[in-house]
Design an enzyme around this catalytic site. Structure first.
Site, PDB file in Angstrom:
ATOM      1  N   THR A 126       0.849  -1.197   0.000  1.00 28.44           N
ATOM      2  CA  THR A 126       0.000   0.000   0.000  1.00 28.44           C
ATOM      3  C   THR A 126       0.880   1.241   0.000  1.00 28.44           C
ATOM      4  O   THR A 126       1.942   1.258   0.637  1.00 28.44           O
ATOM      5  CB  THR A 126      -0.965   0.094   1.209  1.00 28.44           C
ATOM      6  OG1 THR A 126      -1.510   1.424   1.249  1.00 28.44           O
ATOM      7  CG2 THR A 126      -0.302  -0.145   2.546  1.00 28.44           C
ATOM      8  N   ILE A 127       0.416   2.260  -0.700  1.00 32.44           N
ATOM      9  CA  ILE A 127       1.144   3.526  -0.650  1.00 32.44           C
ATOM     10  C   ILE A 127       1.020   4.141   0.743  1.00 32.44           C
ATOM     11  O   ILE A 127       1.808   4.988   1.113  1.00 32.44           O
ATOM     12  CB  ILE A 127       0.644   4.546  -1.711  1.00 32.44           C
ATOM     13  CG1 ILE A 127      -0.828   4.913  -1.487  1.00 32.44           C
ATOM     14  CG2 ILE A 127       0.884   4.033  -3.122  1.00 32.44           C
ATOM     15  CD1 ILE A 127      -1.265   6.170  -2.238  1.00 32.44           C
ATOM     16  N   ASP A 128       0.005   3.718   1.522  1.00 33.32           N
ATOM     17  CA  ASP A 128      -0.272   4.373   2.811  1.00 33.32           C
ATOM     18  C   ASP A 128       0.719   3.996   3.916  1.00 33.32           C
ATOM     19  O   ASP A 128       0.811   4.697   4.920  1.00 33.32           O
ATOM     20  CB  ASP A 128      -1.689   4.009   3.292  1.00 33.32           C
ATOM     21  CG  ASP A 128      -2.760   4.362   2.268  1.00 33.32           C
ATOM     22  OD1 ASP A 128      -2.516   5.261   1.453  1.00 33.32           O
ATOM     23  OD2 ASP A 128      -3.829   3.727   2.294  1.00 33.32           O
ATOM     24  N   MET A 170      -2.608  11.578  -0.151  1.00 35.43           N
ATOM     25  CA  MET A 170      -3.373  10.402   0.282  1.00 35.43           C
ATOM     26  C   MET A 170      -2.793   9.842   1.589  1.00 35.43           C
ATOM     27  O   MET A 170      -1.926  10.469   2.205  1.00 35.43           O
ATOM     28  CB  MET A 170      -3.366   9.345  -0.814  1.00 35.43           C
ATOM     29  CG  MET A 170      -4.322   9.645  -1.954  1.00 35.43           C
ATOM     30  SD  MET A 170      -4.351   8.297  -3.147  1.00 35.43           S
ATOM     31  CE  MET A 170      -5.850   8.685  -4.040  1.00 35.43           C
ATOM     32  N   GLY A 171      -3.235   8.647   1.951  1.00 38.64           N
ATOM     33  CA  GLY A 171      -2.716   8.024   3.174  1.00 38.64           C
ATOM     34  C   GLY A 171      -3.788   7.429   4.051  1.00 38.64           C
ATOM     35  O   GLY A 171      -3.511   6.888   5.116  1.00 38.64           O
ATOM     36  N   GLU A 223      -5.231  13.384   3.618  1.00 35.95           N
ATOM     37  CA  GLU A 223      -6.672  13.321   3.312  1.00 35.95           C
ATOM     38  C   GLU A 223      -7.520  12.892   4.510  1.00 35.95           C
ATOM     39  O   GLU A 223      -8.683  13.266   4.614  1.00 35.95           O
ATOM     40  CB  GLU A 223      -6.919  12.352   2.147  1.00 35.95           C
ATOM     41  CG  GLU A 223      -6.469  10.918   2.457  1.00 35.95           C
ATOM     42  CD  GLU A 223      -6.747   9.920   1.342  1.00 35.95           C
ATOM     43  OE1 GLU A 223      -7.267  10.298   0.287  1.00 35.95           O
ATOM     44  OE2 GLU A 223      -6.436   8.716   1.550  1.00 35.95           O
ATOM     45  N   ARG A 274      -4.210  28.787  -2.293  1.00 36.71           N
ATOM     46  CA  ARG A 274      -4.602  27.858  -3.350  1.00 36.71           C
ATOM     47  C   ARG A 274      -4.446  26.425  -2.851  1.00 36.71           C
ATOM     48  O   ARG A 274      -3.762  26.176  -1.850  1.00 36.71           O
ATOM     49  CB  ARG A 274      -3.730  28.041  -4.586  1.00 36.71           C
ATOM     50  CG  ARG A 274      -3.877  29.377  -5.266  1.00 36.71           C
ATOM     51  CD  ARG A 274      -5.185  29.448  -6.047  1.00 36.71           C
ATOM     52  NE  ARG A 274      -5.166  30.526  -7.009  1.00 36.71           N
ATOM     53  CZ  ARG A 274      -5.640  31.757  -6.796  1.00 36.71           C
ATOM     54  NH1 ARG A 274      -6.157  32.049  -5.611  1.00 36.71           N
ATOM     55  NH2 ARG A 274      -5.589  32.676  -7.739  1.00 36.71           N
ATOM     56  N   VAL A 281      -2.205  10.366  -8.839  1.00 36.32           N
ATOM     57  CA  VAL A 281      -0.860  10.442  -9.420  1.00 36.32           C
ATOM     58  C   VAL A 281       0.164   9.812  -8.461  1.00 36.32           C
ATOM     59  O   VAL A 281       1.187   9.276  -8.876  1.00 36.32           O
ATOM     60  CB  VAL A 281      -0.528  11.921  -9.778  1.00 36.32           C
ATOM     61  CG1 VAL A 281      -0.174  12.734  -8.562  1.00 36.32           C
ATOM     62  CG2 VAL A 281       0.576  11.997 -10.806  1.00 36.32           C
TER      63      VAL A 281
HETATM   64  O1  F6P Z   1      -5.086   2.737   0.144  1.00 33.19           O
HETATM   65  C1  F6P Z   1      -4.547   3.442  -0.904  1.00 33.19           C
HETATM   66  C2  F6P Z   1      -5.416   4.615  -1.258  1.00 33.19           C
HETATM   67  O2  F6P Z   1      -4.842   5.278  -2.363  1.00 33.19           O
HETATM   68  C3  F6P Z   1      -5.674   5.585  -0.120  1.00 33.19           C
HETATM   69  O3  F6P Z   1      -4.589   6.453   0.108  1.00 33.19           O
HETATM   70  C4  F6P Z   1      -6.931   6.257  -0.606  1.00 33.19           C
HETATM   71  O4  F6P Z   1      -7.683   6.802   0.455  1.00 33.19           O
HETATM   72  C5  F6P Z   1      -7.666   5.140  -1.262  1.00 33.19           C
HETATM   73  O5  F6P Z   1      -6.706   4.179  -1.631  1.00 33.19           O
HETATM   74  C6  F6P Z   1      -8.446   5.509  -2.484  1.00 33.19           C
HETATM   75  O6  F6P Z   1      -9.167   4.384  -2.875  1.00 33.19           O
HETATM   76  P1  F6P Z   1      -9.887   4.200  -4.280  1.00 33.19           P
HETATM   77  O7  F6P Z   1      -8.863   3.721  -5.255  1.00 33.19           O
HETATM   78  O8  F6P Z   1     -10.902   3.144  -4.031  1.00 33.19           O
HETATM   79  O9  F6P Z   1     -10.473   5.512  -4.670  1.00 33.19           O
END
Ligand code: F6P
Length: 350
Positions: A126-128, A170-171, A223, A274, A281
């Protein structure tokens, strides 16, 4: 040895490195075969699958995404889902399944192993970077690099216009991407879910910067950070979401705090503000060398564990060692940003 494999949940850079490693190790070292199920658990339930040979994995190491496709299918919320998976094991004569995913996919994997006695090995992605039981997940390093580069770019435009720029990253419910990208990019303030902050405190940091002659500020916000309680246009529960509906794992779609916060900061400080929402991305494109190596090491270990019959395990990075840990760790909640790291970030606020 017949190994099945799937990738579930949100994609991330490095998934193809795992697929390649599982296939190469299983075929070349153990003389086995690998079948890949498409779109996560959905492919196992429906039988949508592809035989993975050396040709199929050739040239995929630097490619982002996953050649198997992915989905957020929850077999426990799908009619006949669990039975379908149990039947697929028999039909395909699987000796093992390597499930690559985040807390949701690995949570299902762990349950299937415990309740149905299925021979499953998990690989965390996961990127998180929020999975308990591993120091890092692959995908995270790439996301941090992309976000840090974006923050660099936003600096020059913010500075030219004397603006405050709020960067939303994200995260999900942790601030790992925000903190690491914020430190790397020299953010003037980082707002994460783990630490609550008021609008008054946010604006004080920005105003102090302006008082010492800095006419621009970069504010990184995760987020999943709570919208400050003293800010206008409150949202229920403090979480800003794209929509209220939840997916089959009960997750809301986060997003939008950057816009709300930017408006609140502009109103409160009078500084032109802004917002830049980095969005998907952060998940796209080629993995960094770190993520390619970690994905490769995880894939090799997963194939070894399958061969040795060590099921109910998850590959994990501990320091610089790749080791197996209990798969059940992945369902123990989320791994939150440690306060020591945040303290480092805080040193550079304002
Ligand atoms: O878990 C990885 C993630 O990119 C989170 O950072 C983000 O909240 C979520 O997935 C977005 O999910 P989806 O691809 O279902 O919009």
């Amino acid at each position: 040895m017949r190994v099945g494999m799937l990738t579930g949940g949100g994609d991330c850079p490095g998934l193809n490195a795992v697929i390649r490693a599982v296939v190469r190790r299983t075929l070349e070292k153990y003389g086995g075969s690998v079948i890949g199920f498409r779109y996560g658990w959905a492919g196992m339930i429906s039988g949508n699958a592809i035989e993975l040979g050396l040709d199929e994995v050739s040239g995929i190491l630097p490619r982002g995404g996953t050649i198997l496709g992915t989905s957020r299918t929850n077999p426990y919320k799908t009619d006949g889902g669990v039975d379908g998976i149990v039947r697929r094991f028999k039909k395909e004569s699987l000796d093992a399944l390597v499930a690559v995913g985040g807390e949701d996919t690995l949570g299902v994997a762990s349950r299937l192993h415990e309740e149905e006695s299925l021979p499953i090995i998990g690989v965390p992605k996961t990127i998180d970077n929020d999975i308990v039981g591993t120091d890092f997940t692959f995908g995270f390093d790439t996301a941090v690099s992309i976000a840090a580069e974006a923050i660099d770019r936003l600096h020059t435009t913010a500075e030219s216009h004397n603006r405050v720029v709020v960067v939303e990253v994200m995260g999900r419910h942790t601030g790992w991407i925000a903190v690491k990208a914020g430190i790397a990019g020299g953010a003037d303030l980082i707002i994460i879910p783990e630490i609550s902050i008021s609008l008054a405190e946010i604006c004080e940091v920005i105003k102090k910067r302006h008082e010492r002659g800095k006419n621009f500020s970069i504010v990184v916000v995760a987020e999943g950070a709570k919208y400050p309680e003293d800010a206008p246009n409150q949202v229920e529960g403090g979480l800003v979401t794209v929509e209220q509906t939840t997916d089959s794992f009960g997750h809301v779609r986060l997003g939008g705090i950057g816009n709300k916060l930017a408006r609140a900061i502009e109103l409160e400080t009078g500084y032109e503000t802004r917002v830049s929402v980095l969005g998907y991305v952060q998940r796209g494109g080629t993995p960094t060398a770190f993520d390619r190596v970690l994905g490769t090491r995880f894939g090799v270990l997963a194939a070894d564990l399958a061969h040795q019959g060590h099921f109910g395990k998850m590959t994990s990075l501990s320091g610089d060692k790749v080791i197996p840990v209990a798969l059940s760790h992945a369902s123990e909640g989320v791994k939150r940003v440690d306060s020591e790291l945040f303290e480092v970030a805080r040193t550079f606020f304002g």
